[in-house]
Design a protein around this motif. Structure first.
Motif, PDB file in Angstrom:
ATOM      1  N   GLY A   1      51.049  69.076  69.238  1.00  0.00           N
ATOM      2  CA  GLY A   1      49.646  70.205  68.589  1.00  0.00           C
ATOM      3  C   GLY A   1      50.509  71.480  69.580  1.00  0.00           C
ATOM      4  N   GLU A   2      51.623  71.900  69.764  1.00  0.00           N
ATOM      5  CA  GLU A   2      51.785  73.358  69.826  1.00  0.00           C
ATOM      6  C   GLU A   2      52.319  73.813  67.921  1.00  0.00           C
ATOM      7  OE1 GLU A   2      55.786  72.645  71.972  1.00  0.00           O
ATOM      8  OE2 GLU A   2      54.366  72.717  73.675  1.00  0.00           O
ATOM      9  N   ALA A   3      53.212  72.454  67.367  1.00  0.00           N
ATOM     10  CA  ALA A   3      53.101  72.117  65.698  1.00  0.00           C
ATOM     11  C   ALA A   3      52.370  73.370  65.473  1.00  0.00           C
ATOM     12  CB  ALA A   3      53.784  71.298  65.213  1.00  0.00           C
ATOM     13  N   VAL A   4      50.647  73.009  65.872  1.00  0.00           N
ATOM     14  CA  VAL A   4      49.400  72.581  64.831  1.00  0.00           C
ATOM     15  C   VAL A   4      49.165  74.559  65.611  1.00  0.00           C
ATOM     16  CG1 VAL A   4      47.500  72.765  64.520  1.00  0.00           C
ATOM     17  CG2 VAL A   4      48.703  70.833  65.018  1.00  0.00           C
ATOM     18  N   MET A   5      49.470  74.499  66.533  1.00  0.00           N
ATOM     19  CA  MET A   5      49.877  76.178  66.973  1.00  0.00           C
ATOM     20  C   MET A   5      49.867  77.461  66.556  1.00  0.00           C
ATOM     21  SD  MET A   5      48.526  75.040  71.260  1.00  0.00           S
ATOM     22  CE  MET A   5      48.794  76.802  71.831  1.00  0.00           C
ATOM     23  N   ALA A   6      51.045  76.521  66.168  1.00  0.00           N
ATOM     24  CA  ALA A   6      52.355  77.979  65.058  1.00  0.00           C
ATOM     25  C   ALA A   6      51.774  77.788  63.933  1.00  0.00           C
ATOM     26  CB  ALA A   6      53.524  77.314  65.106  1.00  0.00           C
ATOM     27  N   VAL A   7      51.056  77.120  63.592  1.00  0.00           N
ATOM     28  CA  VAL A   7      50.509  77.897  62.280  1.00  0.00           C
ATOM     29  C   VAL A   7      49.881  78.517  62.199  1.00  0.00           C
ATOM     30  CG1 VAL A   7      49.776  76.498  59.981  1.00  0.00           C
ATOM     31  CG2 VAL A   7      50.609  74.804  61.249  1.00  0.00           C
TER      32      VAL A   7
ATOM     33  N   PHE B   1      59.114  78.050  68.898  1.00  0.00           N
ATOM     34  CA  PHE B   1      58.274  78.193  69.066  1.00  0.00           C
ATOM     35  C   PHE B   1      57.604  79.391  70.310  1.00  0.00           C
ATOM     36  CE2 PHE B   1      53.510  77.196  72.243  1.00  0.00           C
ATOM     37  CZ  PHE B   1      53.280  77.209  71.408  1.00  0.00           C
ATOM     38  N   THR B   2      58.157  79.917  70.668  1.00  0.00           N
ATOM     39  CA  THR B   2      58.027  80.456  72.518  1.00  0.00           C
ATOM     40  C   THR B   2      58.559  81.968  71.847  1.00  0.00           C
ATOM     41  OG1 THR B   2      58.697  78.999  74.187  1.00  0.00           O
ATOM     42  CG2 THR B   2      59.178  81.352  74.366  1.00  0.00           C
TER      43      THR B   2
ATOM     44  N   THR C   1      51.616  86.776  72.152  1.00  0.00           N
ATOM     45  CA  THR C   1      50.025  85.360  72.776  1.00  0.00           C
ATOM     46  C   THR C   1      50.686  85.103  74.394  1.00  0.00           C
ATOM     47  OG1 THR C   1      50.036  84.674  70.525  1.00  0.00           O
ATOM     48  CG2 THR C   1      49.191  83.267  71.654  1.00  0.00           C
ATOM     49  N   GLY C   2      52.025  84.539  73.789  1.00  0.00           N
ATOM     50  CA  GLY C   2      52.382  84.914  75.411  1.00  0.00           C
ATOM     51  C   GLY C   2      52.215  83.236  75.697  1.00  0.00           C
ATOM     52  N   TYR C   3      52.021  82.167  74.696  1.00  0.00           N
ATOM     53  CA  TYR C   3      52.644  81.071  75.276  1.00  0.00           C
ATOM     54  C   TYR C   3      53.175  80.277  75.720  1.00  0.00           C
ATOM     55  CZ  TYR C   3      46.738  79.707  74.605  1.00  0.00           C
ATOM     56  OH  TYR C   3      46.242  79.529  74.756  1.00  0.00           O
ATOM     57  N   VAL C   4      54.307  79.492  76.327  1.00  0.00           N
ATOM     58  CA  VAL C   4      55.506  78.940  76.391  1.00  0.00           C
ATOM     59  C   VAL C   4      55.200  77.423  76.216  1.00  0.00           C
ATOM     60  CG1 VAL C   4      57.135  78.611  77.593  1.00  0.00           C
ATOM     61  CG2 VAL C   4      55.896  80.908  78.172  1.00  0.00           C
ATOM     62  N   SER C   5      56.349  77.092  75.581  1.00  0.00           N
ATOM     63  CA  SER C   5      56.895  75.797  74.769  1.00  0.00           C
ATOM     64  C   SER C   5      56.890  74.559  75.742  1.00  0.00           C
ATOM     65  CB  SER C   5      57.913  75.609  73.131  1.00  0.00           C
ATOM     66  OG  SER C   5      58.302  74.070  73.697  1.00  0.00           O
ATOM     67  N   GLN C   6      56.776  73.409  75.648  1.00  0.00           N
ATOM     68  CA  GLN C   6      56.876  72.538  76.979  1.00  0.00           C
ATOM     69  C   GLN C   6      58.315  71.727  76.840  1.00  0.00           C
ATOM     70  OE1 GLN C   6      54.299  68.837  75.651  1.00  0.00           O
ATOM     71  NE2 GLN C   6      55.955  68.381  75.335  1.00  0.00           N
TER      72      GLN C   6
END
Length: 505
Positions: free
Chosen positions: A246-252, A324-325, A333-338
């Motif tokens: 999911g993070e990879a998709v969001m990164a795109v 990602f971070t 955006t401010g999302y932090v990778s798991q």
């Protein structure tokens, strides 16, 4: 419809806000949470009637200067709309104050994402949906206003591209700035951008659902990604139940916050060049690459001293978590990778807060939903510095690359430097004001930068320990609210309203 579109912008925005309240109302009714549903339904109905009455009273109003009127509407929207958006939020939470509800809505509408509720389970799902929806609408609002209002006036970072004084139209784009009415431009860019903006949000939502994320979490993350608000309905992983995939998709989808050319409707210089040659995308790639390598080496060397440096899964987690971070904070955006917390446990080091602050200050692309100083301003200063170093080595050299490049190195870099100085002064004023409110220097600096860069998540990640917005005084909240509006609208746009020459022009 023509009569509705001719109404003042604030009246239209108030009506849209009222209509948006019926969505969480319907969601609450489906979940049988009737108290919250009534709060949204009654607030939406009252505001819809109110906007209709104001619309009837101002139907024949014709501003003397339409461009300045729309610029004033941009600034006033952040003062008026959060007061209306906070009404259902305040009614739905009995143990909160209206100031807290207003701060939460202002934070969402400016796409800052700073939340007073450290425990997400305190809020009902419909309230999380409302926060994400307000952030999503705020992102689309600034996107349309940047294209339709700020760009023709050479504001919002476009002054660096054109090299012309902010607040005045561009002669080379006369059909847009001299002939087209600002209301027509707003309608045109809304029609152009809304299908793309909404379509990308739905596409990301569906992809996250396919990868295993739950419906509400995927929708909030999709809205938070496209609007760069970073709002989510849980305090868990960035990709939710979808994990690293999911993070990879969001990164795109972060790419849409790095360059204005990734969305339709861009009419500024360089639109015919290949996308891979876009200076903002290339600069973003370099910054993310350098930060990723720096953070990886930092954590890997520390883990190697603990005899964990040969752990290949840990190495892979460190690389992805850093990449990602870094990309998330560069787009504000401010999302932090798991993997970020795993990397810190792997190496035993604290969060590199200074690097995250620097990424948020640089920010995303011009005329996008991202905040910060903007990549194109940094690029203009880089090209100017490169040319100055070249002149030191070869004093009689002539700078080439065409008229646009020369304008970027001269007038563009000059205007970018002015903005940097204004941004630095805003930081000093914000930190000083928070110091008067009883906040120490380090926390005041982090909170000020979080507000000015519209990256509210810096309060949780940039310091040695997380800073709770809920523990701030009302005075500190008011100061941060002003910084959020200043960071979203930008100082140059406000100066264009205040300077008397802008009144005459």
């Amino acid at each position: 419809m023509r009569h509705i579109l001719d109404l003042p912008v604030l009246v239209i925005l108030l009506g849209i806000s009222a209509l948006a309240m019926f969505l969480p109302a319907a969601h609450a009714v489906v979940l049988r949470d009737h108290d919250i549903g009534r709060a949204f339904f009654y607030s939406g109905t009252i505001l819809l009637v109110l906007s209709g009455m104001i619309g009837l009273a101002t139907a024949n109003h014709q501003p003397r200067n339409a461009a300045r009127s729309h610029l004033m509407a941009l600034a006033m929207a952040y003062l008026v709309l959060p007061l209306a958006l906070a009404l259902p939020f305040d009614q739905a939470i009995p143990d909160t104050s209206y100031v807290n509800a207003w701060f939460e809505m202002l934070s969402s509408f400016t796409t800052t994402g700073a939340s007073l509720y450290d425990q997400p389970e305190r809020l009902a799902p419909s309230l999380h949906l409302w926060r994400a929806l307000v952030g999503w609408l705020g992102g689309f609002f600034i996107l349309v206003m940047a294209m339709a209002v700020l760009a023709p006036l050479n504001l919002g970072g476009l002054e660096v591209v054109t090299g012309r004084t902010p607040g005045r139209g561009d002669r080379q784009s006369g059909i847009v700035t001299r002939v087209a009415d600002p209301s027509e431009r707003l309608t045109r860019f809304t029609v152009i951008l809304l299908p793309a903006y909404a379509g990308l949000t739905v596409a990301l939502w569906v992809l996250l659902l396919i990868l295993g994320d739950d419906g509400m979490g995927a929708l909030c993350r999709a809205m938070g990604t496209l609007s760069t608000s970073g709002i989510s309905c849980d305090a868990g992983r960035a990709g939710g139940q979808a994990g690293v995939a999911g993070e990879a998709v969001m990164a795109v989808f972060f790419v849409f916050a790095l360059s204005r050319r990734t969305l339709p409707g861009s009419f500024v210089t360089g639109r015919h060049d290949p996308l891979l040659r876009d200076p903002e995308l290339r600069l973003a790639g370099v910054i993310v690459g350098v930060v990723m390598i720096t953070l990886f080496l930092r954590h890997w060397l520390a883990a190697f001293q603990l005899a964990d440096g040969t752990d290949l899964p840990g190495v892979g987690s460190a690389i992805w978590g850093s990449a990602f971070t870094a990309l998330s904070y560069l787009t504000t955006t401010g999302y932090v990778s798991q993997e970020w917390s795993d990397v810190r446990l792997w190496s035993g080091l604290q969060s590199p807060g200074l690097i995250l602050l620097g990424l948020a200050i640089v920010g995303g692309g011009v005329a996008t939903t991202a905040g910060g100083v903007k990549l194109f301003r940094v690029y203009a200063l880089f090209r100017h510095g490169e040319r100055e170093l070249e002149k030191l080595i070869h004093p009689n050299s002539v700078g080439g690359a065409g008229q646009s490049a020369r304008r970027l190195r001269r007038e563009g870099a000059y205007l970018a430097w002015i903005f940097f100085m204004l941004f630095a002064m805003s930081i000093a004023v914000g930190v000083g004001a928070l110091a008067l409110a009883g906040i120490d220097f380090e926390n005041g600096l982090i909170l000020t930068l979080a507000a000015l860069t519209t990256t509210g998540q810096l309060a949780q990640t940039a310091g040695a320990s997380p800073i709770s917005y809920a523990g701030l005084s009302d005075a500190a909240k008011l100061i941060l609210a002003g910084a959020m509006v200043l960071g979203r609208v930008e100082m140059l746009a406000l100066l264009a309203l205040v300077v008397p020459s802008g009144w005459r022009n």
